[in-house]
Design a protein around this motif. Structure first.
Motif, mmCIF file in Angstrom:
data_model
loop_
_atom_site.group_PDB
_atom_site.id
_atom_site.type_symbol
_atom_site.label_atom_id
_atom_site.label_comp_id
_atom_site.label_asym_id
_atom_site.label_seq_id
_atom_site.Cartn_x
_atom_site.Cartn_y
_atom_site.Cartn_z
ATOM 1 N N UNK A 1 1.174 -1.275 0.405
ATOM 2 C CA UNK A 1 0.448 0.029 0.606
ATOM 3 C C UNK A 1 0.721 1.189 0.191
ATOM 4 N N UNK A 2 -0.044 2.797 -0.788
ATOM 5 C CA UNK A 2 0.911 3.812 0.184
ATOM 6 C C UNK A 2 0.536 4.302 1.104
ATOM 7 N N UNK A 3 1.942 4.599 1.833
ATOM 8 C CA UNK A 3 2.223 4.901 2.873
ATOM 9 C C UNK A 3 1.813 6.682 3.027
ATOM 10 N N UNK A 4 1.659 6.830 2.398
ATOM 11 C CA UNK A 4 1.120 8.029 3.394
ATOM 12 C C UNK A 4 0.048 8.275 3.042
ATOM 13 N N UNK A 5 -0.677 7.037 2.289
ATOM 14 C CA UNK A 5 -2.395 6.985 2.218
ATOM 15 C C UNK A 5 -3.263 6.643 3.644
ATOM 16 N N UNK A 6 -1.919 5.632 3.591
ATOM 17 C CA UNK A 6 -2.047 4.908 5.066
ATOM 18 C C UNK A 6 -2.205 5.405 6.623
ATOM 19 N N UNK A 7 -0.784 6.745 6.758
ATOM 20 C CA UNK A 7 -0.765 7.321 7.595
ATOM 21 C C UNK A 7 -1.497 8.588 8.170
ATOM 22 N N UNK A 8 -2.221 9.292 6.232
ATOM 23 C CA UNK A 8 -3.379 10.347 6.650
ATOM 24 C C UNK A 8 -4.313 9.677 7.173
ATOM 25 N N UNK A 9 -5.237 8.837 7.336
ATOM 26 C CA UNK A 9 -6.138 8.047 8.048
ATOM 27 C C UNK A 9 -6.017 7.615 8.896
ATOM 28 N N UNK A 10 -4.685 6.946 9.725
ATOM 29 C CA UNK A 10 -4.405 6.891 10.533
ATOM 30 C C UNK A 10 -4.848 8.629 11.932
ATOM 31 N N UNK A 11 -3.500 9.513 11.070
ATOM 32 C CA UNK A 11 -3.182 10.193 11.693
ATOM 33 C C UNK A 11 -4.411 11.432 12.319
ATOM 34 N N UNK A 12 -5.879 11.265 10.960
ATOM 35 C CA UNK A 12 -7.436 11.602 11.559
ATOM 36 C C UNK A 12 -7.960 11.912 12.553
ATOM 37 N N UNK A 13 -7.629 9.609 12.434
ATOM 38 C CA UNK A 13 -8.471 9.267 13.824
ATOM 39 C C UNK A 13 -7.926 9.451 15.081
ATOM 40 N N UNK A 14 -8.769 9.087 16.230
ATOM 41 C CA UNK A 14 -8.775 9.392 17.960
ATOM 42 C C UNK A 14 -8.717 8.327 18.251
ATOM 43 N N UNK A 15 -9.187 7.105 17.624
ATOM 44 C CA UNK A 15 -9.390 5.657 18.368
ATOM 45 C C UNK A 15 -8.174 4.842 18.935
ATOM 46 N N UNK A 16 -8.143 4.138 19.485
ATOM 47 C CA UNK A 16 -6.821 2.881 20.263
ATOM 48 C C UNK A 16 -6.387 2.320 19.084
ATOM 49 N N UNK A 17 -7.692 1.485 19.080
ATOM 50 C CA UNK A 17 -7.645 0.281 17.614
ATOM 51 C C UNK A 17 -7.990 -0.038 16.442
ATOM 52 N N UNK A 18 -7.335 -0.257 15.454
ATOM 53 C CA UNK A 18 -7.979 -0.306 14.004
ATOM 54 C C UNK A 18 -8.351 -1.731 13.684
ATOM 55 N N UNK A 19 -9.217 -2.045 12.687
ATOM 56 C CA UNK A 19 -9.623 -3.795 12.166
ATOM 57 C C UNK A 19 -8.796 -3.016 10.799
ATOM 58 N N UNK A 20 -8.381 -3.917 10.083
ATOM 59 C CA UNK A 20 -7.976 -3.984 8.457
ATOM 60 C C UNK A 20 -8.381 -5.379 7.871
ATOM 61 N N UNK A 21 -9.621 -5.468 7.352
ATOM 62 C CA UNK A 21 -10.130 -6.350 6.215
ATOM 63 C C UNK A 21 -9.959 -6.762 4.632
ATOM 64 N N UNK A 22 -9.354 -7.812 4.536
ATOM 65 C CA UNK A 22 -8.664 -8.231 2.852
ATOM 66 C C UNK A 22 -9.730 -8.714 2.332
ATOM 67 N N UNK A 23 -9.668 -8.467 1.192
ATOM 68 C CA UNK A 23 -10.606 -10.139 0.458
ATOM 69 C C UNK A 23 -9.486 -10.741 -0.886
ATOM 70 N N UNK A 24 -8.969 -9.952 -0.681
ATOM 71 C CA UNK A 24 -7.498 -11.207 -1.440
ATOM 72 C C UNK A 24 -5.986 -9.882 -1.795
ATOM 73 N N UNK A 25 -5.291 -9.965 -2.316
ATOM 74 C CA UNK A 25 -3.780 -8.898 -1.772
ATOM 75 C C UNK A 25 -4.270 -7.870 -3.154
ATOM 76 N N UNK A 26 -5.558 -8.210 -4.101
ATOM 77 C CA UNK A 26 -5.438 -7.053 -5.226
ATOM 78 C C UNK A 26 -6.578 -6.258 -4.999
ATOM 79 N N UNK A 27 -7.269 -6.568 -4.176
ATOM 80 C CA UNK A 27 -8.541 -5.769 -3.254
ATOM 81 C C UNK A 27 -8.626 -4.945 -2.861
ATOM 82 N N UNK A 28 -9.623 -3.549 -2.727
ATOM 83 C CA UNK A 28 -9.615 -2.523 -1.894
ATOM 84 C C UNK A 28 -8.920 -3.154 -0.240
#
Length: 395
Positions: free
Chosen positions: A348-375
């Protein structure tokens, strides 16, 4: 409705506190473009009424008007350079600043209007520097108008601020997909949804309000507010206690305690984000938001722009992150996770992920995958009404 004076009346004069002037200018000067073919748009309109100074800035697509307290006022209106007014307000060494108008023409003036004036600016402390600033009659300045019969929906300021903060970073900065250059707003009943996307990432949030908030166009479709207007709204509501939202034709209006903002809506149909969300996932894990953010920040040292590619892989209850550049070397880090499903490898694009994580204020996030090429779907584990998507790289 605030009326514009749109002419120089008498010997315009007012006195304001420096810190309040700085704050007011900084809240609207972004709408006065520094580079424009219409020179008048690089100016701010100043208007005075009884114990009040009103400032207006516009780039023709969006306009903002802010009121602030003033003393010793004499009624009048004129335009001045936004850039120079801001610089003077920041550099003058005085707690209070006096503005008064003279009719002397400057030796060199900007060709804005036949009527030219000199605005004298000085600190109440005689030791402060004195300035004269070229000013003009605002006869051609965009007039700020609001339909007095327009319905305004009242929204909680803190909630709107949160919704913008958690979506605005995903707005596209590229002009070739104009519909993605703004935030999508859709209100029906007492629920409002805000969505931002650039086609490679997306964030959406829904909130309930105490009253109905029917933010949609005449056809019942979502509206799209340009990013420049959204960022302007963020500035205006930073210290507001109330917010009204209204629609009139192809324009949206926002009103706070002491400010108003109007913006032309972006034309086009915004994509239905729900159709992009996977209906099922084959692998997911939960992780500390701060630990995940810190790990990505470390391996980003070895990322190359513009992709900032970070590889992600899972094995049992361990998350592996890695980045590599042929010129400098590589970086990797491992984190414990609680996972469900088969091992997976993606990127993944690291800046996309850090932008997202910096916008949140929660303690825990959940990442979900269908396969390596899906969102990649990212959720705030404490907020079921927020969801984000990051498109992966093929590796």
């Amino acid at each position: 409705m605030w009326q514009s004076i749109l002419q120089k009346e008498g010997n315009m004069r007012f006195r304001v506190k420096k810190d309040e002037l700085q704050h007011t200018i900084s809240s609207i000067e972004a709408l006065a473009p520094k580079k424009t073919t219409q020179t008048i748009l690089s100016h701010i309109l100043l208007e005075t009424s009884e114990n009040e100074l009103i400032m207006t800035a516009s780039d023709m697509e969006s306009s903002a008007q802010v009121r602030m307290p003033a003393e010793d006022t004499e009624k009048g209106g004129l335009i001045v350079s936004a850039k120079k007014l801001s610089e003077i307000a920041h550099r003058i060494q005085a707690e209070e600043i006096i503005f008064d108008l003279s009719e002397e023409d400057p030796e060199e003036s900007i060709d804005l209007d036949e009527d030219r004036f000199m605005l004298n600016i000085s600190g109440i402390d005689k030791k402060a520097a004195r300035f004269t600033l070229s000013a003009g009659a605002p006869s051609n300045f965009p007039h700020f108008e609001m339909d007095p019969s327009m319905e305004m929906w009242q929204a909680d300021v803190a909630t709107i601020h949160e919704m913008i903060r958690k979506t605005v970073y995903a707005i596209s900065q590229e002009d070739n997909r104009y519909i993605y250059n703004g935030l999508c707003f859709f209100g029906e009943g007492n629920k409002l949804t805000v969505v931002g996307t650039d086609g490679r990432r997306l964030s959406a949030i829904t909130r309930e309000f105490s009253t109905n908030i029917e933010v949609k166009d005449a056809e019942g479709e979502p509206i799209v507010v340009h990013s420049k207007a959204v960022k302007q709204l963020e500035r205006l509501i930073s210290d507001a206690s109330k917010l009204g939202i209204g629609l009139s034709g192809r324009n949206v209006f926002f009103e706070t305690d002491n400010a108003k903002l109007s913006s032309r809506l972006i034309e086009g149909k915004f994509p239905d984000y729900k159709k992009i969300l996977p209906t099922q996932t084959n692998m997911e894990f939960e992780i500390s938001r701060e630990a995940f953010l810190d790990a990505i920040s470390q391996v980003m040292v070895m990322c190359e722009p513009p992709s900032y590619l970070v590889k992600l892989s899972t094995e049992a209850d361990t998350l592996h992150l890695a980045a590599h550049t042929p010129e400098y070397g590589s970086a990797s880090v491992e984190l414990p996770i609680s996972s469900i499903g088969d091992p997976l490898m993606t990127a993944f694009n690291a800046t996309f992920m850090t932008d997202l994580l910096n916008s949140l204020d929660c303690e825990t996030v959940k990442l979900q995958f269908v396969d390596p090429e899906r969102p990649i779907v990212i959720r705030d584990t404490s907020d079921p009404d927020f969801v984000s998507i990051v498109m992966p790289f093929r590796i």
